[in-house]
Design a protein around this motif. Structure first.
Motif, PDB file in Angstrom:
ATOM      1  N   SER A   1      53.455  38.154  83.070  1.00 28.85           N
ATOM      2  CA  SER A   1      52.377  37.400  82.403  1.00 28.85           C
ATOM      3  C   SER A   1      51.023  38.066  82.643  1.00 28.85           C
ATOM      4  O   SER A   1      50.132  38.019  81.782  1.00 28.85           O
ATOM      5  CB  SER A   1      52.353  35.954  82.903  1.00 28.85           C
TER       6      SER A   1
ATOM      7  N   ASP B   1      51.062  29.034  87.287  1.00 28.31           N
ATOM      8  CA  ASP B   1      52.499  29.295  87.120  1.00 28.31           C
ATOM      9  C   ASP B   1      53.065  29.501  88.516  1.00 28.31           C
ATOM     10  O   ASP B   1      53.586  30.550  88.865  1.00 28.31           O
ATOM     11  CB  ASP B   1      52.719  30.517  86.232  1.00 28.31           C
TER      12      ASP B   1
ATOM     13  N   GLY C   1      50.345  32.683  90.847  1.00 31.10           N
ATOM     14  CA  GLY C   1      51.766  33.009  90.738  1.00 31.10           C
ATOM     15  C   GLY C   1      51.955  34.191  89.806  1.00 31.10           C
ATOM     16  O   GLY C   1      51.865  34.057  88.585  1.00 31.10           O
TER      17      GLY C   1
ATOM     18  N   LYS D   1      57.766  41.385  95.661  1.00 26.84           N
ATOM     19  CA  LYS D   1      57.396  41.041  94.286  1.00 26.84           C
ATOM     20  C   LYS D   1      56.086  41.728  93.909  1.00 26.84           C
ATOM     21  O   LYS D   1      55.931  42.247  92.786  1.00 26.84           O
ATOM     22  CB  LYS D   1      57.278  39.519  94.124  1.00 26.84           C
TER      23      LYS D   1
ATOM     24  N   LEU E   1      57.071  33.522  82.575  1.00 29.46           N
ATOM     25  CA  LEU E   1      56.784  32.736  81.373  1.00 29.46           C
ATOM     26  C   LEU E   1      57.553  33.335  80.201  1.00 29.46           C
ATOM     27  O   LEU E   1      57.606  34.563  80.054  1.00 29.46           O
ATOM     28  CB  LEU E   1      55.296  32.811  81.027  1.00 29.46           C
TER      29      LEU E   1
ATOM     30  N   GLU F   1      50.109  36.860  94.719  1.00 31.95           N
ATOM     31  CA  GLU F   1      51.549  36.867  95.034  1.00 31.95           C
ATOM     32  C   GLU F   1      51.711  36.990  96.538  1.00 31.95           C
ATOM     33  O   GLU F   1      51.077  37.836  97.156  1.00 31.95           O
ATOM     34  CB  GLU F   1      52.239  38.034  94.304  1.00 31.95           C
TER      35      GLU F   1
ATOM     36  N   ASP G   1      49.247  34.236 100.838  1.00 32.11           N
ATOM     37  CA  ASP G   1      49.258  32.849 100.367  1.00 32.11           C
ATOM     38  C   ASP G   1      47.970  32.570  99.607  1.00 32.11           C
ATOM     39  O   ASP G   1      46.870  32.707 100.153  1.00 32.11           O
ATOM     40  CB  ASP G   1      49.374  31.918 101.585  1.00 32.11           C
ATOM     41  N   LEU G   2      48.108  32.168  98.354  1.00 36.17           N
ATOM     42  CA  LEU G   2      46.895  31.978  97.543  1.00 36.17           C
ATOM     43  C   LEU G   2      45.982  30.886  98.089  1.00 36.17           C
ATOM     44  O   LEU G   2      44.792  30.856  97.774  1.00 36.17           O
ATOM     45  CB  LEU G   2      47.239  31.733  96.073  1.00 36.17           C
TER      46      LEU G   2
HETATM   47  C1  SAM Z   1      56.866  31.280  88.409  1.00 30.44           C
HETATM   48  S1  SAM Z   1      56.554  32.698  89.362  1.00 30.44           S
HETATM   49  C2  SAM Z   1      55.231  33.499  88.467  1.00 30.44           C
HETATM   50  C3  SAM Z   1      55.694  34.187  87.205  1.00 30.44           C
HETATM   51  C4  SAM Z   1      54.623  34.987  86.505  1.00 30.44           C
HETATM   52  N1  SAM Z   1      53.445  34.181  86.217  1.00 30.44           N
HETATM   53  C5  SAM Z   1      55.147  35.536  85.193  1.00 30.44           C
HETATM   54  O1  SAM Z   1      55.157  34.795  84.193  1.00 30.44           O
HETATM   55  O2  SAM Z   1      55.573  36.706  85.163  1.00 30.44           O
HETATM   56  C6  SAM Z   1      55.681  32.030  90.736  1.00 30.44           C
HETATM   57  C7  SAM Z   1      55.358  33.048  91.826  1.00 30.44           C
HETATM   58  O3  SAM Z   1      54.484  32.432  92.773  1.00 30.44           O
HETATM   59  C8  SAM Z   1      54.730  33.041  94.038  1.00 30.44           C
HETATM   60  N2  SAM Z   1      54.218  32.160  95.087  1.00 30.44           N
HETATM   61  C9  SAM Z   1      54.812  31.051  95.607  1.00 30.44           C
HETATM   62  N3  SAM Z   1      54.043  30.512  96.559  1.00 30.44           N
HETATM   63  C10 SAM Z   1      52.927  31.273  96.663  1.00 30.44           C
HETATM   64  C11 SAM Z   1      51.768  31.221  97.467  1.00 30.44           C
HETATM   65  N4  SAM Z   1      51.595  30.261  98.373  1.00 30.44           N
HETATM   66  N5  SAM Z   1      50.816  32.169  97.297  1.00 30.44           N
HETATM   67  C12 SAM Z   1      50.987  33.165  96.388  1.00 30.44           C
HETATM   68  N6  SAM Z   1      52.074  33.259  95.570  1.00 30.44           N
HETATM   69  C13 SAM Z   1      53.035  32.342  95.719  1.00 30.44           C
HETATM   70  C14 SAM Z   1      56.237  33.188  94.074  1.00 30.44           C
HETATM   71  O4  SAM Z   1      56.639  34.185  95.003  1.00 30.44           O
HETATM   72  C15 SAM Z   1      56.562  33.541  92.615  1.00 30.44           C
HETATM   73  O5  SAM Z   1      56.690  34.930  92.463  1.00 30.44           O
END
Ligand code: SAM
Length: 234
Positions: free
Chosen positions: A89, A165, A83, A121, A59, A116, A146-147
């Motif tokens: 964030s 996010d 995310g 990451k 963000l 995450e 996986d969330l």
């Molecule tokens: C836009 S980034 C988040 C950025 C963070 N909120 C920030 O502002 O610093 C989205 C994240 O969601 C993670 N992601 C994607 N699919 C996911 C899932 N099914 N479960 C958990 N995390 C996931 C990705 O690996 C990525 O790092």
């Protein structure tokens, strides 16, 4: 002026609204600078999610400041972040939660559930939180995986704030997992709602249907920042 340089120019202004120690502000400044100078990532077939593995995809500073202030204004203590990436964030969420707990008269409890699914990451996020210090890290519970699985159980009784996010197609499934625990008056924020409106079509249709209990608006940050309040299902 390019979008990246304009965000860099607003970094100091954004940080000026954050109540934090000089070392933490310096860390936020450094992390945002790294995030804003990385190659842009827009989720698409041309740029698969694997292309974002080494990127913050964070963000922007003005949105982080807005989210921090929303949490302070609503005294949010239980937060879910869908995310987390490198945890930038999350630092704002944890800072606000810690300050809300510290300034409230209620029980001294609060938590940011970060999510995450990429181990590399998650590791970077933990490193950043360690640098931010115990005052930040003690409020964060990182759920790796996986969330859609990790948020199925053990959520707080009442959730005050949900940050969406995440890749847009995961936003509605995430909201539906968390919704039973949203308190009346909870705030939900989703990033890039205008720029990714097509991908968010299911989320928008759901949240704009009054019977699902949300009242929503789009704040005019880059890409559109969706802000909603949960008023309860009728
Ligand atoms: C836009 S980034 C988040 C950025 C963070 N909120 C920030 O502002 O610093 C989205 C994240 O969601 C993670 N992601 C994607 N699919 C996911 C899932 N099914 N479960 C958990 N995390 C996931 C990705 O690996 C990525 O790092």
């Amino acid at each position: 002026m390019g979008a990246m340089s304009s965000h860099l120019e607003t970094l100091d202004t954004a940080l000026s609204s954050i109540h934090a120690s000089p070392p933490l502000l310096a860390l936020l400044h450094s992390l945002h600078t790294q995030a804003l100078t990385e190659p842009a990532y827009i989720s698409s077939d041309a740029q698969p999610a694997s292309a974002a593995l080494d990127r913050f995809v964070a963000l922007e500073p003005d949105k982080c400041a807005f989210v921090y202030l929303l949490l302070r204004a609503t005294r949010a203590r239980f937060v879910v972040e869908a995310g987390t990436s490198f945890g930038l964030s999350t630092i704002y969420l944890a800072l606000a939660v810690g300050q809300n707990v510290g300034s409230g008269s209620g029980p001294q409890v609060g938590k940011v559930i970060a999510t995450e699914n990429e181990p590399t990451k998650a590791l970077r996020a933990r490193e950043h939180w360690a640098k931010a210090g115990e005052e930040i890290s003690k409020w964060i519970e990182l759920r790796e995986g996986d969330l859609r699985e990790t948020l199925k159980a053990d959520l707080p009784e009442q959730i005050d704030f949900l940050l969406l996010d995440i890749w847009a197609t995961l936003a509605l499934p995430t909201l539906k997992l968390v919704q039973p625990r949203l308190k009346i008056g909870a705030t939900i924020v989703a990033d890039n709602i205008t720029s990714a409106a097509t991908d968010y079509a299911d989320l928008l249709a759901y949240m704009q249907d009054p019977k699902n209990g949300f009242r929503c608006t789009t704040a005019p940050y880059a890409g559109g920042l969706y802000v909603a309040v949960y008023v309860g299902q009728s």
